[in-house]
Structures are given as structure tokens and as C-alpha cells.
Write an enzyme that holds these catalytic residues in place. Structure first.
Site, PDB file in Angstrom:
ATOM      1  N   TYR A 131      -2.359  -5.627  17.478  1.00  0.00           N
ATOM      2  CA  TYR A 131      -2.335  -4.744  16.308  1.00  0.00           C
ATOM      3  C   TYR A 131      -3.497  -3.753  16.364  1.00  0.00           C
ATOM      4  O   TYR A 131      -3.321  -2.545  16.171  1.00  0.00           O
ATOM      5  CB  TYR A 131      -2.416  -5.605  15.049  1.00  0.00           C
ATOM      6  CG  TYR A 131      -2.640  -4.860  13.756  1.00  0.00           C
ATOM      7  CD1 TYR A 131      -1.611  -4.142  13.157  1.00  0.00           C
ATOM      8  CD2 TYR A 131      -3.876  -4.906  13.107  1.00  0.00           C
ATOM      9  CE1 TYR A 131      -1.804  -3.485  11.950  1.00  0.00           C
ATOM     10  CE2 TYR A 131      -4.086  -4.250  11.909  1.00  0.00           C
ATOM     11  CZ  TYR A 131      -3.052  -3.541  11.336  1.00  0.00           C
ATOM     12  OH  TYR A 131      -3.261  -2.891  10.149  1.00  0.00           O
ATOM     13  N   ILE A 151       0.828  -1.204   0.000  1.00  0.00           N
ATOM     14  CA  ILE A 151       0.000   0.000   0.000  1.00  0.00           C
ATOM     15  C   ILE A 151       0.865   1.256   0.000  1.00  0.00           C
ATOM     16  O   ILE A 151       0.538   2.251  -0.655  1.00  0.00           O
ATOM     17  CB  ILE A 151      -0.947  -0.010   1.214  1.00  0.00           C
ATOM     18  CG1 ILE A 151      -1.902  -1.205   1.126  1.00  0.00           C
ATOM     19  CG2 ILE A 151      -1.744   1.284   1.304  1.00  0.00           C
ATOM     20  CD1 ILE A 151      -2.724  -1.429   2.386  1.00  0.00           C
TER      21      ILE A 151
END
Length: 297
Positions: A167, A15
Site C-alpha cells: 500500500y 473520507i
């Protein structure tokens, strides 16, 4: 004035690279930050080719080799970028999570990569961003914030380690910080926006999202279903997933707007409720200040 300047952390693949390519196509002089010189050189070549094809490319892209898991190297990066003056866009794209617990500089690794590193870089670059206003900071977020614990008395909540939950907690910390920073910077011309890329097939997702150990035992019971959900959610292209970051960084329709989240469809989305809590933001900021003061490595 020359070309506007943009920095993308972890911008040599996935990304981040697609975000850097899109910024070059929009006419920015792009700096990508990463650990691997070979990937960096390949990224610069692709970014420059995209810029030329779009009619730009007057200022070549560049790669800066920095280990963003090291706060000392983050400080060094900020020193280099800050000394150069102009900085129009900072995209905090760095992130990652781990199947098993790890540490960087004595702090749980996911918290470092997903929050502490971008927090420190952003704070150190605020003078350059303010001097370059109107400018933008883009924090790459995740839907995983919904699984993140809301207490931030310490870098870790205690208990057993499940990578996806840690996360999500670290991403929640960074989103809460970013939305709070937007309030702090009102009137300065520095806009702070978050971007939720949705899911994409990247090195990160293929390495970790197939391992049931990343979630708690209660969710592992559902892994035959949950695993398929994860697989579908990470089947998109990195180019599509970069859309939210590019909208947040470049869309002229967002001029003057700050403290918002751009969803995977490129539209303004509602942030997770916990990320808008003043109490969460205050505890995240206090913890972040303490951790970066304690660790110079």
C-alpha cells in the site's frame, strides 16, 4: 457559468463521502463514483441535504456506478465525464490495501487501486481539466509512503507480500506521479495537489489494520506496540480526515499553487523525499504507461 463541478472517486463512504459533502457545502455540483448503487443513493441524499443546508444545492449531486479496479470501466468513466465538458475539481480518493495478495486485471490489486486507476483517470481527463482552468486535481496520499519501496521496474517489487508495505509503495507511486504531473502542467491553469488525511476510522481501516500480517515479520515482533499505534492513528473521524482534501480542492489561498502536499492539519507539508526524486517519477511514469497500454480490461 453555473455551479462548479467536482468528481470524487470512492465517494460513497468514509473520507470520500465527507469530502463530497464538504464540496457540496462549498457550492459544487458533485459527482461521486463507486461500486454500490445503494450506498451511492444514500450518499447523494446526504450530499444534497448538506448542500441545501449550506445555501447551495442548485445542482443535485449524482452517483456513477463504476468499478475503479477495472481499467476498462475507468476509461468508460473518463469518456462520460470528458464528454460533459466542465470539470473544476477531480479528487482521486479511491484506495485500499489487502491482507493477502490479490490481482485486478493481472496486476497486484493495491497498485491498481492506489495508483494505476487514478493515474489513468487523471490522464484521460486532462483535456477537460485544462479547458476548465483554473482547475485542480487532488491526489489523496498517506503517511504510509514512508514504507514504500522506491523501485518501479514492475508493478510488484518481488518477495513476500505484506499489504501495508505494498500500500505504501503504491501510494508513493501516485504521489511521485502527482508531483511530477504538477510540473508537466505548469502554465496550463491545472493545479495538482496531494492531500494526506492522517488517520480515520473507516471500513478500510477496521477491516485490515488489526491484522499483523499486513506488515513484515520484523515489524510483527513489535505488533503489541505497533497495533496500538495503528489503532490510535485510525481513531479519528472521517470528517476530520477529509479536511486536507477539502483545503486542497477549495482553499482560495492556494490559487496559483501546485505540486504541494496538504497535511492532515490543513497546512502545506513537506512531501516524502522519495516522491520528489526525478528518477522515481520517471520510472513510475514509464511503468504506468506500459501497464495501461497492455491492459484494456
Amino acid at each position: 457559468m453555473g455551479a462548479k463541478r467536482a468528481v470524487v472517486t470512492a465517494g460513497t463512504g468514509g473520507i470520500g463521502l465527507e469530502t463530497a459533502v464538504g464540496l457540496a457545502e462549498a457550492g459544487f455540483a458533485v459527482t461521486v463514483v463507486g461500486r454500490d448503487a445503494g450506498r451511492g443513493a444514500a450518499a447523494v441524499e446526504r450530499i444534497d441535504a448538506a448542500g441545501r443546508a449550506a445555501g447551495g444545492g442548485a445542482v443535485p449531486a449524482r452517483f456513477l456506478r463504476v468499478d475503479l479496479s477495472s481499467l476498462a470501466e475507468v476509461r468508460g468513466l473518463a469518456g462520460v465525464l470528458g464528454a460533459e465538458g466542465r470539470l473544476d475539481v477531480l479528487v482521486n480518493n479511491v484506495g485500499g490495501f489487502f491482507v493477502e495478495r490479490r490481482e485486478f486485471g493481472g496486476v497486484e490489486a493495491s497498485f491498481v487501486l492506489n495508483h494505476l486507476s487514478p493515474y489513468l483517470l487523471t490522464e484521460l481527463l486532462l483535456p477537460a481539466l485544462t479547458a476548465s482552468a483554473p482547475s485542480r486535481v487532488v491526489a489523496v496520499s498517506s503517511a504510509a509512503v514512508a514504507l514504500g519501496g522506491r523501485r518501479f521496474d514492475s508493478a510488484e517489487p518481488g518477495g513476500s507480500y505484506y499489504g501495508f508495505h505494498r500500500y505504501g509503495r503504491a501510494k508513493l507511486a501516485n504521489l511521485a506521479y502527482s508531483l511530477d504531473l504538477a510540473k508537466r502542467l505548469e502554465g496550463t491553469g491545472v493545479a495538482v495537489l496531494a492531500a494526506d488525511p492522517g488517520g480515520a476510522s473507516t471500513d478500510l481501516s477496521t477491516r485490515t489494520m488489526t491484522d499483523p500480517r499486513i506488515v513484515s515479520p520484523a515489524l510483527r515482533v513489535l505488533w503489541p506496540v505497533l497495533g496500538r499505534v495503528f489503532a490510535r492513528s485510525t481513531s479519528g473521524s472521517a470528517r476530520d480526515a477529509a479536511r486536507s482534501s477539502l483545503v486542497a480542492a477549495t482553499d482560495p489561498g492556494l490559487a496559483g499553487r501546485t505540486g504541494i502536499v496538504i497535511g492532515a492539519d490543513g497546512r502545506v507539508a513537506r512531501p516524502a523525499r522519495a516522491a520528489t526524486s526525478p528518477a522515481v517519477a520517471a520510472s513510475v511514469r514509464q511503468l504506468s504507461e506500459r501497464l495501461v497500454a497492455e491492459r484494456r480490461d
